[in-house]
Design an enzyme around this catalytic site. Sequence first.
Site, mmCIF file in Angstrom:
data_model
loop_
_atom_site.group_PDB
_atom_site.id
_atom_site.type_symbol
_atom_site.label_atom_id
_atom_site.label_comp_id
_atom_site.label_asym_id
_atom_site.label_seq_id
_atom_site.Cartn_x
_atom_site.Cartn_y
_atom_site.Cartn_z
ATOM 1 N N GLU A 1 -7.751 -8.279 4.099
ATOM 2 C CA GLU A 1 -6.889 -8.226 5.289
ATOM 3 C C GLU A 1 -6.142 -6.895 5.375
ATOM 4 O OE1 GLU A 1 -7.267 -10.299 7.638
ATOM 5 O OE2 GLU A 1 -8.522 -11.618 6.441
ATOM 6 N N HIS A 31 -8.432 -4.308 6.907
ATOM 7 C CA HIS A 31 -8.415 -4.337 8.375
ATOM 8 C C HIS A 31 -7.169 -3.632 8.903
ATOM 9 C CE1 HIS A 31 -11.679 -7.079 9.158
ATOM 10 N NE2 HIS A 31 -11.149 -8.095 8.504
ATOM 11 N N ASP A 65 -16.480 -10.804 11.023
ATOM 12 C CA ASP A 65 -16.198 -9.399 11.335
ATOM 13 C C ASP A 65 -17.486 -8.650 11.641
ATOM 14 O OD1 ASP A 65 -13.635 -10.023 10.510
ATOM 15 O OD2 ASP A 65 -13.927 -9.201 8.497
HETATM 16 ZN ZN ZN Z 1 -12.111 -9.842 8.083
#
Ligand code: ZN
Length: 342
Positions: free
Chosen positions: A134, A137, A210
């Site tokens: 995370e 990202h 993703d």
């Molecule tokens: Zn992800």
Amino acid sequence: MDGFDPGAGIIVLAATNRPEILDPALLRAGRFDRQVLVDRPDRKGRADILRVHMAKVQVAPELDVAAIAGLTPGFTGADLANLVNEAALVATRRGGEATTLDDFTQAFERIVAGLEKKSRVLSPHEREIVAYHEMGHALVAMHLPGTDPVRKVSIIPRGIAGLGYTLQSPTEDRFLISQSELMSRMAALLGGRAAEDLIFADVSTGASDDLQRATDIARNMVVRYGMTTELGQVVYEPETGSFLVGQMPVWRPKNYGDGTAEAIDGAVKALVDQAFRTARDTLEQHRTLLETSAKELLARETLGPDELRPIAQRLKRGPTHPQLIVDGTALEDAALAARLGE
Ligand code: ZN
């Protein structure tokens, strides 16, 4: 919302577990135009909820509520109420006068055995992977131009598929998105996997959604928006214009040859590869920051705007900023932070 007198002071509320599949028309201004995310509680929230339920049972005075909150990532309010109940039962069964940390640990183990079947409780190593994923990202999104601001990063598990999430909210409704913005978005989507690859030299299945979304963007750039030189300004797959797209598979005849199909596949792959390299390079350049912020995320479970702001500031400054070169050597992020007294 038709039929309500705007002056009558009526507020219409609705709840859903699947906000992502709502018809956007429902969410327009004047309809359901405010969204309130009711999330699983974070560590502090769990401690607060535990205190409420503990008031109803006899607990040992030295009981460390924060320690129990730390044990229970992913627990909902109902799970925590259940935990307090079970712990009180364990205490009664052994004839104790008050519920102790041991009772809570035993009750926790019993409950987790049940919860694990629903794959909601992650092992410490899995949580670490999710935290790096995370933050990957978030850092890539914060670093690259043309991405939506990052408002929240969380490793509190939600639903079945999502192990954590990075919430980016668009600053404005967008009708036109440039090629470079699309590349940045793809890089941010691939930032999770890039972080796993960089830190653990291994990747997990956590990134499948993703990858799907990044591939969709790349494919649209090639077949709809004419954004690659190899394939030119030609639309190969027109938009169908149906609001059911994405919910129902639509079969359309292919109006190009096999050679073109191969070229499209190659161009899509090249775009995704390029975005992944951008993401990985960004994270490699800011590795120390990735590590410190992932550790902070592990400890807090949720990072909001207040925690993300200093991280974003350090990213923008970058480790190779001219004034940070001391005696001919660029300072590492950590040394830099120490020097600046952060
Ligand atoms: Zn992800």
